[in-house]
Design a protein around this motif. Structure first.
Motif, PDB file in Angstrom:
ATOM      1  N   THR A   1      -9.200   0.127  -0.837  1.00 37.86           N
ATOM      2  CA  THR A   1      -9.644  -1.267  -0.917  1.00 37.86           C
ATOM      3  C   THR A   1     -11.101  -1.344  -1.338  1.00 37.86           C
ATOM      4  O   THR A   1     -11.539  -2.337  -1.934  1.00 37.86           O
ATOM      5  CB  THR A   1      -9.488  -1.978   0.431  1.00 37.86           C
ATOM      6  N   ASP A   2     -11.871  -0.273  -1.030  1.00 36.33           N
ATOM      7  CA  ASP A   2     -13.304  -0.263  -1.316  1.00 36.33           C
ATOM      8  C   ASP A   2     -13.731   1.149  -1.718  1.00 36.33           C
ATOM      9  O   ASP A   2     -13.269   2.130  -1.127  1.00 36.33           O
ATOM     10  CB  ASP A   2     -14.110  -0.696  -0.087  1.00 36.33           C
TER      11      ASP A   2
ATOM     12  N   GLY B   1      -7.837  -6.048  -6.101  1.00 39.48           N
ATOM     13  CA  GLY B   1      -7.740  -5.540  -4.743  1.00 39.48           C
ATOM     14  C   GLY B   1      -8.723  -4.432  -4.415  1.00 39.48           C
ATOM     15  O   GLY B   1      -8.727  -3.917  -3.296  1.00 39.48           O
TER      16      GLY B   1
ATOM     17  N   LYS C   1     -10.574  -1.529   6.651  1.00 39.22           N
ATOM     18  CA  LYS C   1     -10.455  -1.291   5.225  1.00 39.22           C
ATOM     19  C   LYS C   1     -10.186   0.194   4.925  1.00 39.22           C
ATOM     20  O   LYS C   1     -10.489   1.061   5.738  1.00 39.22           O
ATOM     21  CB  LYS C   1     -11.722  -1.762   4.510  1.00 39.22           C
TER      22      LYS C   1
END
Length: 249
Positions: free
Chosen positions: A30-31, A47, A73
């Motif tokens: 996600t990151d 996303g 996350k």
């Protein structure tokens, strides 16, 4: 906690050298957190949020990654090469050890990559084929006196050596001192390999006898490999091979 931190290596530069394991983790992230040029190597998609930052904020970057994971996350911290070799894995664990106790419950994985010294060694042949050491020549996080001590001891032990971060614009004198130390301590003309941008389109590989090396032959994109006293060169029309035998007489 449902969050996760994966600390990964993107290899030396060529996308073919990113492992399938790392590609799979990036596809689920996600990151992505990392130094600007390394984050820029990650393909943007819906996303996924990219968090690039400066080169000297490793602990801040690590804390940010851990905090996002604590919020649920799926975070990937990217390094070039291998994350455990002068890169982000140690920084994340330093932040983890000093951080909130709740972070200790996070799932944290380190996924290896091909580090620059191995890519450079493969291009040249096998100069790291016997005992060797790796030294980061940057004195940003450790004093120069310690670097000099390690250089002299490595030469005394007759290790082949791999140098990361040899020469930056802000501290060009460090690599000049390194070469002076080696010329004094080694006492021979062993080969020195300057591998710049290894695995990239503009890759260059130069082999120079130690006595003829000069500081301007390296920059921060250069991996420097120094042979041991037993390192040999096989001369060939299609390109020389440099290797260090595995046996010692």
């Amino acid at each position: 906690m449902s969050g996760r931190v994966s600390i990964v290596g993107l290899g030396p530069g060529n996308e073919d050298l990113v492992t399938p394991q790392v590609r799979a983790v990036l596809a689920e992230a996600t990151d992505v957190v990392g130094y600007f040029p390394y984050v820029a190597r990650v393909t943007e998609r819906d996303g996924l949020t990219l968090h690039g930052s400066d080169n000297r904020v490793e602990i801040d970057r690590s804390q940010h990654a851990l905090q996002m994971a604590a919020e649920g996350k799926n975070v990937v911290v990217v390094s070039s090469g291998d994350p455990g070799v002068f890169a982000m894995a140690a920084a994340v664990f330093e932040a983890l050890e000093a951080g909130p106790a709740a972070w200790l419950d996070l799932q944290i994985d380190v996924l290896p990559g091909i580090t620059a010294m191995l890519a450079a060694s493969a291009r040249a042949g096998a100069p790291l084929g016997h005992d060797f050491c790796a030294i980061n020549l940057s004195d940003n996080l450790k004093p120069w006196d310690l670097i000099e001590k390690r250089l002299r001891l490595a030469a005394e032990a007759d290790f082949a050596m791999a140098f990361y971060n040899p020469r930056s614009k802000s501290r060009p004198e460090g690599f000049e001192k390194t070469l002076e130390i080696l010329k004094d301590a080694c006492g021979d003309d062993r080969p020195v390999i300057f591998a710049r941008n290894v695995s990239r389109d503009d890759e260059t590989l130069k082999v120079v006898p130690l006595s003829q090396t000069t500081a301007d032959m390296a920059d921060m994109r250069t991996m420097v490999l120094v042979g041991s006293s037993t390192t040999r060169i096989i001369k060939r029309d299609q390109g020389d091979i440099i290797y260090t035998p595995r046996s010692v007489s």
